[in-house]
Design an enzyme around this catalytic site. Structure first.
Site, mmCIF file in Angstrom:
data_model
loop_
_atom_site.group_PDB
_atom_site.id
_atom_site.type_symbol
_atom_site.label_atom_id
_atom_site.label_comp_id
_atom_site.label_asym_id
_atom_site.label_seq_id
_atom_site.Cartn_x
_atom_site.Cartn_y
_atom_site.Cartn_z
ATOM 1 N N GLY A 217 4.032 -21.943 21.981
ATOM 2 C CA GLY A 217 2.921 -22.845 21.738
ATOM 3 C C GLY A 217 3.147 -23.710 20.516
ATOM 4 O O GLY A 217 4.277 -24.103 20.211
ATOM 5 N N SER A 218 2.090 -23.977 19.797
ATOM 6 C CA SER A 218 2.160 -24.949 18.710
ATOM 7 C C SER A 218 2.954 -24.492 17.500
ATOM 8 O O SER A 218 3.225 -25.300 16.605
ATOM 9 C CB SER A 218 0.745 -25.347 18.271
ATOM 10 O OG SER A 218 0.117 -26.101 19.292
#
Length: 486
Positions: A217-218
């Site tokens: 993810g981020s």
């Protein structure tokens, strides 16, 4: 000699040749394989009939062997079994060894080449052979803090010393009690193993090192930002395109920001602010501009794709996809699509940034000692790569400080300590599953002593409402506090 006698003599000689050849084949050519065959009961008796060395954390044995009155002579046991199971693994008469019990088996059982002189001395003096002890890099306070903070949630925590690569904490949940598997009752040991194989949450998996690997993810935006800074295309103050919704080329798909939020005014933001609020559209556009090759090369400098890494437990390689089209490049820049990482890998990303861009090889074993406490082996910290330049590392550090001070990672704030971090909320690719919550960080930002990564599977107790900042950041905070003695 008449013909029948010659024929008989020939047959007898041939039989002797076959007999001697067969004996030679078994005793010399196949000797090692037969000797180490798991079905060879004598091998089990020999292995368990020797005092196996302890595994030590903070001066206390977390795995040890004690004499017992049965055919195997020694019984392996584990203190704080569940807490340390992902580190020690288990040593069983049925399924042999896993984790460190397997990776350092020849040291623990005293048969390593490095222990030849010790074995020779024991032979001369008539002393009973013993295995060597292994002292680990684990910080007991950090290990306990990670365990407690993760609670009943599934996931993993890894903490590193960024200057050496020493692993300070390694927790995987759900875990198991290795003592269930070390019984000398083979039927009971096998039943316990089968029960664990079918248990919910796969407790035998080491989620910190081996699997399953997760979409980061981020947290991967650190690598995308690093690629942009290293290429010279951007500085922290560079203005990026950051619409509320970004159309992707070659498809009708779009990228949106978390919760449909805006990242800045007028559809623009700086690189530093994009990282601070974890702006999806800005990083997706940045990924398109950089291209998949640049993202892959940068990820590899941080350790992705390394299929030879062991600590000495084998580490599953983290992956950036080989074949990526334009829209999937945008998703890859956000740590989605086919990007996969272990918690160890994301701790390595933070550790490299903390260490002025220099990535150290992670390791678990600090010292190996004989039964007489003589040092056989001492850890020698080694550089794995120069992930980014010191200038880029400093820029990333300052941007990560902004994430915790006034961005998506506020839950990791510690009074009197400057923490640098990055949140992540990773979609799993299955609509019915809640996203994974991530956080990676290091502290103190100006003189780093610990780098940490946390993943909480499917949002933990919060489920669909989870974010990395809400669920994973408090776990990382607890580990950092434990290392710093806060």
């Amino acid at each position: 000699m008449n013909t029948p006698l010659r024929r008989l003599a020939t047959v007898v000689v041939a039989m002797f040749v076959v007999l001697m050849g067969g004996a030679t084949w078994v005793q010399f050519v196949q000797a090692d394989a037969l000797n180490n065959d798991g079905r060879n009961v004598r091998t089990l008796y020999r292995e368990f009939g020797r005092a196996r060395g302890p595994i030590v954390v903070g001066g206390e044995a977390i795995a040890s062997s004690a004499p017992v009155d049965d055919a195997f002579k020694y019984q392996r046991s584990y203190a704080n079994g569940e807490l340390y199971a992902p580190v020690t693994g288990f040593y069983s008469i049925v399924h042999r060894g896993t984790m460190l019990e397997q990776a350092e088996n020849d040291v623990l059982n005293g048969q390593a080449d490095s222990l030849f002189l010790s074995r020779l001395q024991d032979l001369i003096t008539g002393k009973q052979p013993q295995g060597s002890s292994i002292e680990l890099t684990i910080n007991p306070a950090a290990q306990q803090a990670a365990w407690d903070a993760l609670g009943d949630q599934r996931g993993a925590v890894v903490a590193l010393d960024p200057t050496t690569g020493a692993i300070l904490a390694l927790v995987s949940k759900p875990s198991y009690d290795p003592n269930q598997l070390t019984t000398h009752d083979s039927a009971a040991a096998n039943a316990a193993y089968q029960a664990l194989l079918g248990a919910e949450g796969d407790p035998l998996e080491n989620k910190a090192l081996q699997g399953p690997t997760y979409p980061p993810g981020s947290t991967f935006k650190l690598i995308t930002a690093a690629a942009a800074l290293e290429s010279g295309r951007a500085t922290p103050e560079s203005v990026l395109t950051a619409p509320d919704e970004l159309p992707l080329p070659q498809t009708s798909a779009t990228v949106k920001n978390y919760g449909g939020s805006s990242c800045g005014s007028g559809g623009q933001t700086t690189l530093a602010d994009a990282l601070r609020v974890s702006c999806n559209t800005a990083f997706a556009q940045l990924g398109l501009e950089l291209g998949a090759d640049a993202l892959r090369e940068q990820s590899e400098r941080f350790g992705f794709g390394n299929d030879e890494l062991s600590v000495p437990i084998r580490v599953e390689p983290s992956e950036f996809p080989d074949e990526v089209n334009a829209p999937n490049t945008a998703f890859s820049a956000l740590g989605q699509y086919s990007v996969r990482a272990t918690p160890l890998q994301m701790a390595m990303v933070s550790a490299a940034i903390a260490n002025e861009g220099e990535l150290m090889t992670p390791y678990l074993v600090q010292t190996v000692r004989t039964a007489d406490l003589d040092v056989v082996r001492e850890a020698d910290p080694r550089r794995l790569s120069q992930a980014v330049s010191p200038t880029t590392a400093a820029a990333l550090r300052d941007m990560m400080v902004g994430v915790v001070q006034n961005g998506s990672g506020k839950a990791a704030q510690i009074s009197g300590v400057q923490v640098a971090g990055k949140t992540g909320t990773a979609q799993t690719g299955r609509e019915e599953e809640s996203p994974h919550a991530w956080f990676t960080a290091f502290a103190p930002a100006d003189a780093p002593r610990v780098a940490v990564a946390v993943v909480v599977e499917n949002g933990g107790a919060v489920g669909n409402e989870a974010t990395g900042g809400k669920v994973a950041a408090p776990v990382a905070k607890a580990v950092i506090e434990a290392v710093l003695g806060q």
